[in-house]
Design an enzyme around this catalytic site. Sequence first.
Site, PDB file in Angstrom:
ATOM      1  CD  GLU A  69      48.995  36.110  40.590  1.00  0.00           C
ATOM      2  OE1 GLU A  69      50.312  35.870  40.467  1.00  0.00           O
ATOM      3  OE2 GLU A  69      48.085  35.806  41.587  1.00  0.00           O
TER       4      GLU A  69
ATOM      5  CB  CYS B 160      39.550  32.443  38.466  1.00  0.00           C
ATOM      6  SG  CYS B 160      39.374  33.589  39.860  1.00  0.00           S
TER       7      CYS B 160
ATOM      8  CB  CYS C   8      40.877  45.096  45.010  1.00  0.00           C
ATOM      9  SG  CYS C   8      39.396  45.128  45.581  1.00  0.00           S
TER      10      CYS C   8
ATOM     11  CB  CYS D 236      38.343  42.523  51.953  1.00  0.00           C
ATOM     12  SG  CYS D 236      36.824  43.160  51.102  1.00  0.00           S
TER      13      CYS D 236
ATOM     14  CB  CYS E 159      41.036  39.823  50.115  1.00  0.00           C
ATOM     15  SG  CYS E 159      41.682  39.889  48.350  1.00  0.00           S
TER      16      CYS E 159
ATOM     17  CB  SER F 207      32.426  36.880  43.142  1.00  0.00           C
ATOM     18  OG  SER F 207      32.600  36.947  44.605  1.00  0.00           O
TER      19      SER F 207
ATOM     20  CB  CYS G  56      39.518  31.990  46.952  1.00  0.00           C
ATOM     21  SG  CYS G  56      38.596  30.808  46.405  1.00  0.00           S
TER      22      CYS G  56
END
Length: 371
Positions: A97, A110, A117, A121, A124, A202, A344
């Site tokens: 995305e 973004c 990933c 975390c 997330c 980031s 986010c």
Amino acid sequence: MTVHTESNINLLEFERAGLERLFAGHGERSYRAAQVMKWIYQRGVDNFDEMTNLSKDLRATLKERTNIKLPIIVSDRLSNDGSRKWLLQLADGNCIETVFIPEEGRGTLCISSQVGCSLNCRFCSTGWQGFNRNLTSGEIVGQLVLINQILKESSGSARVISNVVMMGMGEPLLNFDNVVRAMRVMLDDCAYGLSKRRITLSTAGMVPAMDRLRKECDVSLAVSLHAPTDQLRTQLVPLNRKYPISELLAACRRYVAGDTRRRVTFEYLMLKDVNDTNAHARQLIKLVRDLPAKVNLIPFNPFPKAGFQRSEPERINTFWGMLMDAGIITITRKTRGEDIHAACGQLAGKFHDRTRRSQMDPAEFSVRVVG
Ligand code: SAH
């Protein structure tokens, strides 16, 4: 075995130096690289026949041996607040995305750096989906090429995207080489000519890679801090076990050393009753007070598996006020694109999870990481 013939070469995979080598290998002058980059990135041309300042022979060779391959749009959703999210399919069928966030005076794209990933975390959504693979640099920069074309067509204006944030799916510093190559294209005057200030990477805190980034491509840095103590941060960001807060902050200091104008941005999620009390604010102030830093408070964006809640607006406001009173530049990030799940930490592509994390029960997860 896959045989990689030259017709497989996607020109988006190359930064200028690589493209120059490619052309030199074909007995062409190196300035051809700059010409081709301008066609692709500045004029949005992906048909070699239209590259009229190249010789017919060169155009034919390029057509035969190379391509300019962009991801395919699977869905395109526009939020009430103007932000827009695309689900993009890559050549191998995986989907990622990308989000565009228009604001007064600027437009931010973004971008994703990995399919999924691997950092786990807890808060997330991408993390909960597991991990498939790194994106190639062509797939990273391809997001910008494609969305830039779309926005240019719909707005008629040449420069809609003014800023890029590497804050989509994935941990960019775990895909270092490809991310840096893609950012070098974004910075190149023959491509988008973005300044280093306008690209923000980031990271969840990959300390050695932060030092490498400073040497190789020192764009603006944001760090997902999210907690003021190691005990709490390890629960939220398991990578903290490997690179605890003291090492992370030392790396942040090194990143901005030698330039008094530079600051690291600390991202701090606001999770109700988890990291948002006055005591946490006081601990956070102590940590970052002496650093050239600013703090971005991010109201948590919930998703079904998360098991966290967003802090109340008054709580966020008090927390913000305490940091500001302590002289720390603090911004509460406006939540954008919630209605289209583009906020986010909500990015969720479609891919096969090689880690099987996506099948995990939240209860099982909390035993493994929190316990
Ligand atoms: N892996 C990188 C970049 C990806 S995420 C990193 O960790 O920094 C970009 C930001 O969104 C990070 O600060 C991340 O912690 C934050 N984020 C993740 N999940 C979120 C959620 N559910 N709500 C709000 N922010 C979230």
